[in-house]
Design an enzyme around this catalytic site. Structure first.
Site: not given
Length: 424
Positions: A191, A232, A234, A265, A268, A292, A300, A302, A332
């Site tokens: 990523w 990955e 995004k 993800d 993402h 993820h 995003d 997390d 993640d």
């Protein structure tokens, strides 16, 4: 804090087993399958994505941000491994560890990203062998002077681009060493934060540079029994709000043509997009996918994953589509506002709970109703499942794996905080 007794767990489970059996669901089979599904815990929850390149490392650049200043974060690899040991001891099943490149044992020496080698992770390997853990690995394309302008593998500066190519090549060799030493393939996931804060005049050239850089990195074919490469995507990041070089479409095309894994993800994408709906689409064409699992709130961000509708939908797709052998599940999230060990435990247990819920569905019956066009029965059964005694099966699963059932794990974390984390 009251704890549930073994007798209470076993009694409740016996009744729950009968309820599920009435719908054709074998709870023992569900738990057996669940025990075979590893979740890859992300090391960076333990220290707010700081790493150990320099003392008191702090993030800079690259669209990554951990918020909060809860006391007790890991300051050394040994402290991080101790915290992970505590977390793993409270999570049922056998799982994996996901490392970033900045987490090596560098012995206080400055080792630049393109100079890292397997020997910088030898202590991690020894620790993993002792615990029979598999590892996954990620190059770290952030928090470095050569990433401060927001571009790495797609940089217009050939020297910058070459530096990061060398970093990724080094990380593939480390991943290979993990796979060989630990006896299970290491998922090596790329990523990058590359993109523009405001509207670009040229979207094409950075993507062509990224394609060529990735081709250079992945030119050597490593044995799949040791390494699985993933890319990955995004939608946007901090400092790349208007344009991300490695978009979903870019990496989807790359994964299809270069035969890599595609990493999806859950944080993402646009807030109205859900990864659960994408799984069957991408797995129609790709052999394997890396997940993820995170929780974005408006962006995003997390957050620690909760047992949400989308987490349940994600697990349902894995089970209903028979994708469990084709999807690598990693976590993640990174929250510095709460106890970091507790964050691991909460998030990982929720991922496992979602998988158990999905495994306790009478999938064949639901799909039969659907094929027959009996959508009334499909909806009725899905709703009835929501009130079945899932919690009793979960507690019994924890009991079988010698970890605290119910809420009891929190007392263990609180004691660890008192004895260990508060002394840092």
């Amino acid at each position: 804090m009251s704890t549930i007794t073994t007798q209470q767990v076993e009694t409740s489970y016996t009744l729950a087993k009968e309820r599920y059996a009435a719908l054709g669901v074998d709870t023992e089979t569900a738990m057996h399958t669940l025990a075979s599904i590893p979740i890859s815990l992300h090391c960076w929850q333990g220290d707010d994505v700081g790493g150990f390149e320099t003392p008191d490392a702090v993030l800079s650049g690259g669209g990554i941000q951990a918020t909060g200043n809860y006391p007790g974060k890991a300051r050394t690899p040994d402290e991080l491994r101790a915290d992970l040991d505590k977390a793993f001891s409270l999570i049922p099943g056998t799982h994996r560890l996901n490392l970033h490149a900045i987490y090596g044992d560098f012995g206080g020496r400055r080792v630049d990203r393109n100079e890292i080698r397997p020997e910088h992770f030898s202590q991690w390997i020894n620790w993993g062998k002792e615990r029979k853990l598999g590892f996954d690995f990620n190059p770290s394309f952030f928090s470095h002077p050569k990433a401060d302008d927001g571009f790495t593998l797609s940089s217009a500066d050939a020297g910058i681009r070459q530096f990061w190519i060398e970093h990724a090549l080094a990380c593939r060799k480390i991943s290979e060493a993990f796979g060989k030493a630990l006896g299970t393939p290491c998922v090596h996931n790329i990523w990058i934060p590359d993109g523009y804060k405001d509207l670009p005049a040229d979207r094409k050239a950075p993507r062509e540079r990224l394609r060529d850089a990735l081709d250079t990195i992945l030119a050597e074919k490593l044995d799949a029994q040791y390494v699985r490469d993933a890319v990955e995507c995004k939608l946007f990041g901090i400092g790349s709000e208007s344009y991300v070089v490695g978009s979903h479409e870019f990496y989807m095309g790359y994964a299809l043509t270069r035969k890599t894994l595609l990493c999806l993800d859950t944080g993402h994408f646009h807030p109205t997009e859900v990864v659960s709906d994408k799984l069957s689409a991408v797995l129609t064409f790709l052999d394997e996918v890396l997940l993820h699992v995170s929780r974005g709130i408006r962006w995003d961000s997390d957050h620690v994953i909760i047992l949400s509708d989308e987490l349940n939908a994600l697990a349902q797709e894995l089970v209903r589509g028979d994708y469990l052998k084709r999807v690598h599940i990693g976590l993640d999230f990174f929250d510095a506002s709460i106890n970091r060990v507790a964050a691991w435990v909460i998030g990982t247990r929720n991922m496992i709970k979602a998988l158990l819920l999905a495994l306790l569905e009478p999938t064949a019956t639901l799909q039969e109703y659907e094929l027959d066009g009996d959508f009334t029965s499909r909806l009725a059964l899905l709703e009835e499942l929501k009130t079945l005694p899932f919690g009793a099966v979960w507690d019994y699963y924890c009991l079988k794996h010698d970890v605290p059932a119910g809420y009891a794990w929190l007392a263990v974390v609180k004691q660890y905080e008192k004895d260990v984390l508060s002394q840092r």
